[in-house]
Design a protein around this motif. Structure first.
Motif, PDB file in Angstrom:
ATOM      1  N   MET A  74      24.025  23.101 -24.577  1.00 18.11           N
ATOM      2  CA  MET A  74      22.850  22.267 -24.758  1.00 18.11           C
ATOM      3  C   MET A  74      21.769  22.612 -23.746  1.00 18.11           C
ATOM      4  O   MET A  74      20.575  22.670 -24.072  1.00 18.11           O
TER       5      MET A  74
ATOM      6  N   ALA B  15      19.614  25.391 -24.840  1.00 15.96           N
ATOM      7  CA  ALA B  15      18.973  25.223 -26.145  1.00 15.96           C
ATOM      8  C   ALA B  15      17.550  24.710 -25.981  1.00 15.96           C
ATOM      9  O   ALA B  15      17.147  24.250 -24.909  1.00 15.96           O
TER      10      ALA B  15
ATOM     11  N   THR C 154      24.844  20.742 -29.732  1.00 15.09           N
ATOM     12  CA  THR C 154      23.592  21.196 -30.338  1.00 15.09           C
ATOM     13  C   THR C 154      23.559  20.968 -31.843  1.00 15.09           C
ATOM     14  O   THR C 154      22.490  20.705 -32.410  1.00 15.09           O
TER      15      THR C 154
ATOM     16  N   GLU D 104      20.660  18.709 -33.784  1.00  9.19           N
ATOM     17  CA  GLU D 104      19.919  19.157 -34.961  1.00  9.19           C
ATOM     18  C   GLU D 104      19.963  18.104 -36.071  1.00  9.19           C
ATOM     19  O   GLU D 104      18.952  17.830 -36.734  1.00  9.19           O
TER      20      GLU D 104
ATOM     21  N   MET E 244      18.626  25.623 -33.455  1.00  9.64           N
ATOM     22  CA  MET E 244      17.945  25.488 -32.183  1.00  9.64           C
ATOM     23  C   MET E 244      17.840  26.850 -31.507  1.00  9.64           C
ATOM     24  O   MET E 244      18.775  27.642 -31.509  1.00  9.64           O
TER      25      MET E 244
END
Length: 260
Positions: A33, A36, A226, A230, A254
């Motif tokens: 994360m 990202a 992640t 999304e 991402m």
């Protein structure tokens, strides 16, 4: 990614090997994360988003999710109750009081609310939505075992350590928790969840505004996974009254740049 699987009536808690791997897997999800970028996600319209933490967690655990929603342009905030030790006293009376509290977090009663709950926090989100009715735009639950019996989750031990007894759910309460709120509802779950059985996160029924969305991840890392982010970005961007299932508006992956 979007499925409508059938849950079985003989579900057991996840294997202990998955439970044991939860900390490592969650740490890896957090690291991913951090690498990202939310810049390619649908932008928000500024409506209020309330985030409920899981059992034995607080705003620190949900902080990345709340921050992500703010980056998208939403008025996102924590539930404001600190450490989640589970409902205290009679459950429905406690949930009534929680709904009253949530209504004060966005005092403009003409405004929409989206409610996001992680694990036990998702049960709060669903029940609060039933009480606030038209004020709620949608509910998103993340690894939430609203269809679980005590044997289908490892969370009962944590609850007992915090409160000194096991959570008690009679048949009426279980039926209440399984009933979806009368707003668009998305249940995000993982078949490799190490804490709750994925089948316990499946909302049955044929309403077109109810969906179950599968991701790959641990339980303890779902709030910063992640794939989950999304889904959250895409769901929050649905205009009120024009909700569509997740597959009909699938977000772009991402990008690999640091979340800032």
């Amino acid at each position: 990614m979007n499925l409508q699987p059938e849950a079985t009536s003989t579900t057991s808690a996840p294997p202990l090997v998955l439970l044991g791997l939860e900390p490592l897997r969650a740490a890896l999800e957090y690291a991913r994360m951090r690498l990202a970028d939310a810049s390619g996600m649908p932008r928000g319209d500024g409506h209020a988003v309330i985030v409920f933490p899981g059992l034995a967690s607080d705003r620190h655990a949900t902080g990345p999710l709340t921050s992500f929603c703010r980056q998208l342009g939403y008025d996102a905030q924590d539930w404001g109750r600190g450490f989640n030790t589970g409902p205290q006293g009679e459950p429905n009376a406690w949930l009534d009081e929680l709904a009253d509290h949530v209504s004060t977090l966005a005092p403009d009663r003409a405004s929409d609310l989206s409610l996001i709950g992680w694990s036990l926090g998702g049960i709060y989100a669903r029940e609060v939505a039933k009480r606030l009715h038209a004020r709620v735009r949608q509910v998103i639950t993340i690894g939430t075992p609203f269809a679980a019996a005590s044997a289908e989750t490892h969370a009962g031990l944590v609850y007992r350590l915090l409160n000194g007894h096991r959570p008690a759910l009679d048949s009426a309460m279980r039926e209440q928790l399984l009933t979806a709120p009368e707003v668009p509802t998305t249940s995000v779950y993982s078949r490799t969840d190490g804490v709750v059985a994925w089948q316990a996160c499946i909302q049955p029924g044929r309403r077109v505004d109810i969906e179950n969305v599968e991701v790959q991840g641990s339980h303890c890392g779902l709030g910063w996974n992640t794939q989950v982010l999304e889904v959250v970005a895409d769901r929050l961007s649905q205009p009120r009254g024009r909700w569509r299932p997740f597959e009909a508006a699938r977000p772009k992956p991402m990008a690999n740049a640091a979340l800032g």
